[in-house]
Design a protein around this motif. Sequence first.
Motif, short mmCIF file in Angstrom:
data_model
loop_
_atom_site.label_atom_id
_atom_site.label_comp_id
_atom_site.label_asym_id
_atom_site.label_seq_id
_atom_site.Cartn_x
_atom_site.Cartn_y
_atom_site.Cartn_z
N LEU A 125 -0.17 0.88 -3.00
CA LEU A 125 -0.20 -0.12 -4.06
C LEU A 125 0.53 0.39 -5.30
O LEU A 125 1.28 -0.36 -5.94
CB LEU A 125 -1.65 -0.47 -4.41
N PHE A 126 0.32 1.67 -5.60
CA PHE A 126 1.00 2.26 -6.76
C PHE A 126 2.52 2.23 -6.57
O PHE A 126 3.28 1.88 -7.49
CB PHE A 126 0.52 3.70 -6.95
N LEU A 127 3.00 2.56 -5.38
CA LEU A 127 4.44 2.52 -5.11
C LEU A 127 4.97 1.09 -5.16
O LEU A 127 6.11 0.86 -5.57
CB LEU A 127 4.73 3.15 -3.75
N SER A 128 4.17 0.15 -4.75
CA SER A 128 4.61 -1.25 -4.82
C SER A 128 4.85 -1.67 -6.27
O SER A 128 5.81 -2.38 -6.57
CB SER A 128 3.57 -2.16 -4.17
N PHE A 129 3.97 -1.25 -7.17
CA PHE A 129 4.16 -1.58 -8.58
C PHE A 129 5.42 -0.92 -9.15
O PHE A 129 6.07 -1.46 -10.04
CB PHE A 129 2.93 -1.15 -9.39
#
Length: 835
Positions: free
Chosen positions: A134-138
């Motif tokens: 999720l962090f990489l998606s942001f």
Amino acid sequence: MQSERNTGGNLSYWWAHVFLLWGLAVAQPIYDLLGRYPEFFVARQTVPLELYLLALVVSILVPALAALALLTLRLLWARGFPVALKAVLAVLATAVLLPIVGRLPLPAPAVAALAAAGGVGAALAYCKASAVRLFLSFLSPAVLIFPLYFLFATPVQKLAVPSNDVFRAVERAAPDGGLPSIVMIVFDELALDTLLDGQGRVDEQRFPNFARLAARSTWFRNATTVAEATHQAVPAIATGLYPEGNKLGNSRDYPDSLFTWLAPTHRLAVFESITQLCPVQLCEPRVRTPWRVRAQLLTEDLLILYGHLILPRPWTGWLPAVDHGWGNFRRDDWQLERSRAFYGTSLGFEQLLEEIGQRGGEPTLYFFHTALPHFPWVFLPSGRRYSWQSLAEVFLRRGSWSPDPLVVAYAFQRYLLQLGFTDRQLGRLLDGLEASGRDRDTLLVVMADHGVSFVPGGPRRRAASKNVQEVMRVPLFVRAPGLEPGRVSELNAETVDLLPTLSELLQLPLPWQPDGRTLLGREADKPHKRLYKQSVPTPFLFAADLRTRFGSSACVDGRLLLSSPGEIVGSVDSVTFEGEKVVLSGFSADLVESQPADRVLVFVDGVLVHSGGTGLLRKDVVTFFDNPRLLESGFRHEVPRSLFEARPNPRVRFFGVRGSSLSELRYQDGYPWQEAGPEPGNGPASPRDCGPDASGYLIERAALEAGTPAAESEFQQDLRRRALAAGGDLVMRPQRGSRWLGVPLAQVPDARPAAARLRFPNLYESVNPEGGFVPAEVDAVLEDGGDTVVLVALNGIVRAAARPFRFDGQWRILALVAEQHFQDGENRVEFARLD
């Protein structure tokens, strides 16, 4: 999708994460480096479209191909996909961590192991923890931010966004009356002293065409360059302006130039090899390397730069050095075939001669900046090539010569041969002008952008106290209707004076105010010379005879710190205002001692307000200078804001200090304070003004060095003698063993066979002496060296003698055999020792 569930979560957006990690691991480091050194693109004549394509390929196309390969694997073999994805993510994460971990004081294997362990851990965490994904998606939108920042927020934007300023410069009416055509040749890295004989005249025996030119033109014997680097020196020639500030050698930073000035009156035939001063609206490239070759060269250079960026320093030894120029780092057998336009030795020069021979009655400006006789040196005076290799790794290290005099002497031999080829090309130009029938009414200028020096252990072209005359003194010949042929002028001439001189000769005013002045006037000779260095914002000042140097010195606590000639370098990379503080960040290092600077001094209006040390890690500095000892050269200082705001329009200057020497640091774009300093010559202060109670202040233009130049060393004297004694083939006689040259090897007493092997024996199996290549350079490995002389026999006759030197754990021999001694077909090379 059972395989994806086994990884611990849904991998729906894995492709976006691959793009992001690729950007962090590869694209962003490359963009960061190239964004700070846009000369990399100027030197290769890069057009805006190529920059956009580069950003597209680096940020989108390459990671898209990797993602496509993973997607194909996922469709064809679902169980293998998670393993492949983990491997790709681990490699990319390792690449992200390598330069970070590389800053730790650890040996290279430990750095690699730690980064690899971190990369594997990051890949496992990605597959197991949805929060990581999720962090990489942001963060994924950063994939687009990286190239946009590179193209539009770094100095590269000067190249990516074309300027239309040229149209303002060329909208001028042509004057009445006819104007002559102009032929202007700018050689690269040609030191005047190497052309001269023992009496200070152009050597007619060794360089007949330069001597022929001197006899038919006005020779400004006291001419000097104003910059040590081509991307600064050539703009100074073409604009008449000193290279102040962080300007690129292109038309956007120099909208007024020789080319825009003469565009209304002359047809332009311009050949530039490093700069882009003539706007593309006026000058389409005359010679351009094919796009496919340009793309291949760019790819190779980026891979080499990337290797230097991320690999631990001990593991970059196998990579080509990146400190010899702005590109074409892999200098070996490909370079002359695939970069002929750059060196101006084939396509460009032939086209120049063809255009001169075919010109009509229209006045034309022929401008040709050739990289001759610039390194790499691989040409014989005849124009034949004698080597497929540059030997940069043998001669040079971090831009400085090997400390071994034997190696430097042989490098000078190579330079001398290529200078002979340069003389031959000049002769062809003079012959072409005569054949055209208009040589008498053509204005001819022949000069060089800067010189070169050969001091063991010293810099090749970076000006220092021991070589400043070799770097600064350049040839300048002007032949024009009305000028006395064969005249030698002793005026204090600088390369910025050429354009005002042309303006007077043509009776065509310049539409801007140049820094130079005409060399035809009768006013008093100017007392100073200037030299601008790449990493120093203010010029070094010399007396007209180069015997006295002036500079900015500092008096700190009663101690006088003398200005160093650019040996201490650095830059103020950022200035940020944070509340009541000003944060100053940058680096400073002593390149001679290969050490970080001791301190950084901050002066406001000549008064010392702050002194702080270095010590921050700067891997980019290590990479750029190819010197791991400069790792801790960074600084970050917090200075009270009130020190600057208390003075109206303050002039803030920064100096790096090591020992008793200091140099002013360079300022990046966006520097917030006034940079203009006082003009030279306004009453220099004396170093004696530094009293014991002084709290700290600058001394402007103190006399730092006076008297005669440093005497030549024994090595330099011997090199000069051997060069002057060389015949028309420019092959210098060896120091020892020269008495046996031309003698059958079998008749040399006390000679015994030497256990040596040629590194390239196949070159001698079938030689065509009339072809384009003659293996005149004998490169061999000797089993046992020492203080001995090795005779080199060609077909049984001694033709060269050399002393072995130690390199890369081996004893090496380098010797030159004159090309006339080779026979058609197979040639036999033998070696014998004289102990």
